[in-house]
Design a protein around this motif. Structure first.
Motif, PDB file in Angstrom:
ATOM      1  N   ASP A  23       0.835  -1.201   0.000  1.00  0.00           N
ATOM      2  CA  ASP A  23       0.000   0.000   0.000  1.00  0.00           C
ATOM      3  C   ASP A  23       0.877   1.261   0.000  1.00  0.00           C
ATOM      4  O   ASP A  23       0.678   2.180  -0.813  1.00  0.00           O
ATOM      5  CB  ASP A  23      -0.908  -0.043   1.238  1.00  0.00           C
ATOM      6  N   GLU A  30      -0.434   6.606  -6.612  1.00  0.00           N
ATOM      7  CA  GLU A  30      -1.843   6.212  -6.776  1.00  0.00           C
ATOM      8  C   GLU A  30      -2.539   6.949  -7.914  1.00  0.00           C
ATOM      9  O   GLU A  30      -3.295   6.364  -8.668  1.00  0.00           O
ATOM     10  CB  GLU A  30      -2.626   6.429  -5.468  1.00  0.00           C
ATOM     11  N   SER A  59      -1.951   4.102   3.144  1.00  0.00           N
ATOM     12  CA  SER A  59      -3.141   4.879   2.787  1.00  0.00           C
ATOM     13  C   SER A  59      -4.383   4.333   3.492  1.00  0.00           C
ATOM     14  O   SER A  59      -4.293   3.504   4.419  1.00  0.00           O
ATOM     15  CB  SER A  59      -3.348   4.856   1.264  1.00  0.00           C
ATOM     16  N   ASP A  60      -5.525   4.770   3.035  1.00  0.00           N
ATOM     17  CA  ASP A  60      -6.801   4.297   3.581  1.00  0.00           C
ATOM     18  C   ASP A  60      -6.934   2.774   3.486  1.00  0.00           C
ATOM     19  O   ASP A  60      -7.647   2.167   4.276  1.00  0.00           O
ATOM     20  CB  ASP A  60      -7.964   4.967   2.834  1.00  0.00           C
ATOM     21  N   ASP A  61      -6.239   2.172   2.539  1.00  0.00           N
ATOM     22  CA  ASP A  61      -6.355   0.717   2.391  1.00  0.00           C
ATOM     23  C   ASP A  61      -5.906   0.007   3.669  1.00  0.00           C
ATOM     24  O   ASP A  61      -6.591  -0.895   4.170  1.00  0.00           O
ATOM     25  CB  ASP A  61      -5.489   0.229   1.220  1.00  0.00           C
ATOM     26  N   ARG A 128      -6.096   9.838   4.077  1.00  0.00           N
ATOM     27  CA  ARG A 128      -5.231   9.347   2.994  1.00  0.00           C
ATOM     28  C   ARG A 128      -6.106   8.889   1.828  1.00  0.00           C
ATOM     29  O   ARG A 128      -6.134   7.735   1.464  1.00  0.00           O
ATOM     30  CB  ARG A 128      -4.349   8.204   3.520  1.00  0.00           C
ATOM     31  N   ASP A 314      -2.173   1.881  -5.285  1.00  0.00           N
ATOM     32  CA  ASP A 314      -2.017   1.486  -3.877  1.00  0.00           C
ATOM     33  C   ASP A 314      -2.912   0.294  -3.535  1.00  0.00           C
ATOM     34  O   ASP A 314      -2.516  -0.593  -2.783  1.00  0.00           O
ATOM     35  CB  ASP A 314      -2.221   2.658  -2.902  1.00  0.00           C
TER      36      ASP A 314
HETATM   37 MG   LIG Z   1      -5.720   4.015  -0.878  1.00  0.00          MG
END
Ligand SMILES: [Mg+2]
Length: 361
Positions: A23, A30, A59-61, A128, A314
């Motif tokens: 990620d 991204e 990130s948000d992942d 993110r 990502d």
């Molecule tokens: Mg992400």
């Protein structure tokens, strides 16, 4: 020589950290096209995490994956107290707490759970680029289900990229994992492809971590589970079949190298939607297996492929990292990347809690 199977603990930690590293690597590019990536990082593209020249943020992942894990921790804590908690309700409460970290209030009619340990971790409060459907679906304050979906047409990859932890559950059969994961997808995304892609991904992780299947066998098994769905999504099936066919040795490209860049995304999609993200990630891991002589080499080859394209780098690299960690455990994690990872102790702490609650160790 009989190969030594990685321990459950290292497979759990490897799945989580592999995803976080993939990620962070993919998050550097991204929103970049292939041309943008070449302009920033040279003709070979992004090769190493050190090229960022700055702390490598996940990130948000990864943030959402850790909240998925926390929802499961909540269920496991209840179970250890002798209470059978509703898995999807705990997951919804966890994602509502995640929503708050992103500065978005839930409506007053939504349930509110007291804060848990994870909610005090400031690194998870950075915004993110969270997915739109994840935010809006939760912000309705309605619990999305397959019968009453929120965002009925959404099939963004925000479901798949957060769903590895379901596959880590021991003492649960793969079918139950599939259901947990696909039901949780409906909390934010209503399209069948989102449900089924998440279910298939968690199934894949489970077949690797819990059943110890070889990579291709696990991938075929996930494809077959997706196909067994009464209304299997045709796009998902087409993408999974293509990922399996194109990655089968010998690779059909002119020089025997895996598909990359535009040829990769032309064949499997850009990864913004669930089934494409899963297919691109799966292809990258499958197509680099035969030519890699070690878990770290396999990780690097697959993650480079998964990030260097014009799509959702990502998420595709994060999913690929989850798969590689589920295959090898922490042996897949490049040591030099670990020195640049963001908050590895936070990921490790949550992984250790999960291991403790599931195994007593
Ligand atoms: Mg992400």
């Amino acid at each position: 020589m009989i190969p030594i199977r990685p321990t459950f603990a290292t497979l759990v930690q490897g799945t989580l950290m592999g995803g976080a590293l993939g990620d962070a690597f993919g998050y550097l590019v991204e929103f970049d096209s292939l041309a943008d990536i070449a302009a920033k990082y040279g003709p070979s593209g992004l090769v190493d995490l050190s090229q960022s020249g700055a702390p490598a943020h996940f990130s948000d992942d990864t943030q959402m994956t850790l909240y998925t894990l926390d929802g499961l921790l909540d269920v496991l804590e209840w179970a250890n107290d002798g209470v059978g908690a509703d898995v999807n309700a705990c997951q919804w409460l966890a994602y509502l707490r995640w929503l708050k970290t992103q500065g978005v209030p839930a409506p007053s009619h939504a349930p509110e759970q007291p804060p848990r340990w994870i909610d005090a971790q400031s690194v998870l409060h950075h915004q993110r680029h969270p997915g739109n459907a994840c935010i809006t679906g939760l912000a309705t304050g309605e619990m999305g289900t397959v019968a009453r979906p929120v965002n009925p047409d959404s099939k963004g990859c925000g479901t798949v990229m957060r769903s590895a932890p379901y596959g880590l559950l021991p003492n649960v059969d793969a079918e139950t994992v599939y259901k947990m994961s696909s039901d949780a997808a409906s909390l934010t995304h209503g399209h069948p492809a989102a449900r089924q892609s998440s279910g298939a991904f968690s199934w894949l992780i489970h077949r690797l971590v819990i059943d110890g299947l070889p990579l291709r066998e696990a991938a075929v098994s996930a494809r077959d589970r997706a196909a067994a769905e009464p209304a299997a999504d045709p796009e998902l099936m087409a993408r999974l079949d293509a990922a399996l066919a194109l990655s089968a040795p010998p690779l059909g490209t002119h020089d025997g190298a895996p598909l990359s860049g535009d040829s990769l995304t032309d064949a499997l999609g850009l990864g913004w939607v669930a089934e494409e993200a899963l297919a691109v990630a799966l292809y990258c891991v499958l197509a680099t297996e035969a030519s890699s002589v070690s878990p770290v080499e396999h990780f690097l080859a697959a993650i480079r492929l998964a990030a260097n394209h014009s799509g959702d780098s990502d998420s595709t690299a994060s999913i690929a990292g989850n798969i590689l960690g589920a295959l090898y455990g922490e042996a897949a994690l490049p040591p030099s990347w670990m020195t640049m990872a963001e908050a590895p102790q936070l990921v490790r702490h949550l992984g250790a809690e999960f291991i403790k609650l599931t195994t007593g160790q």
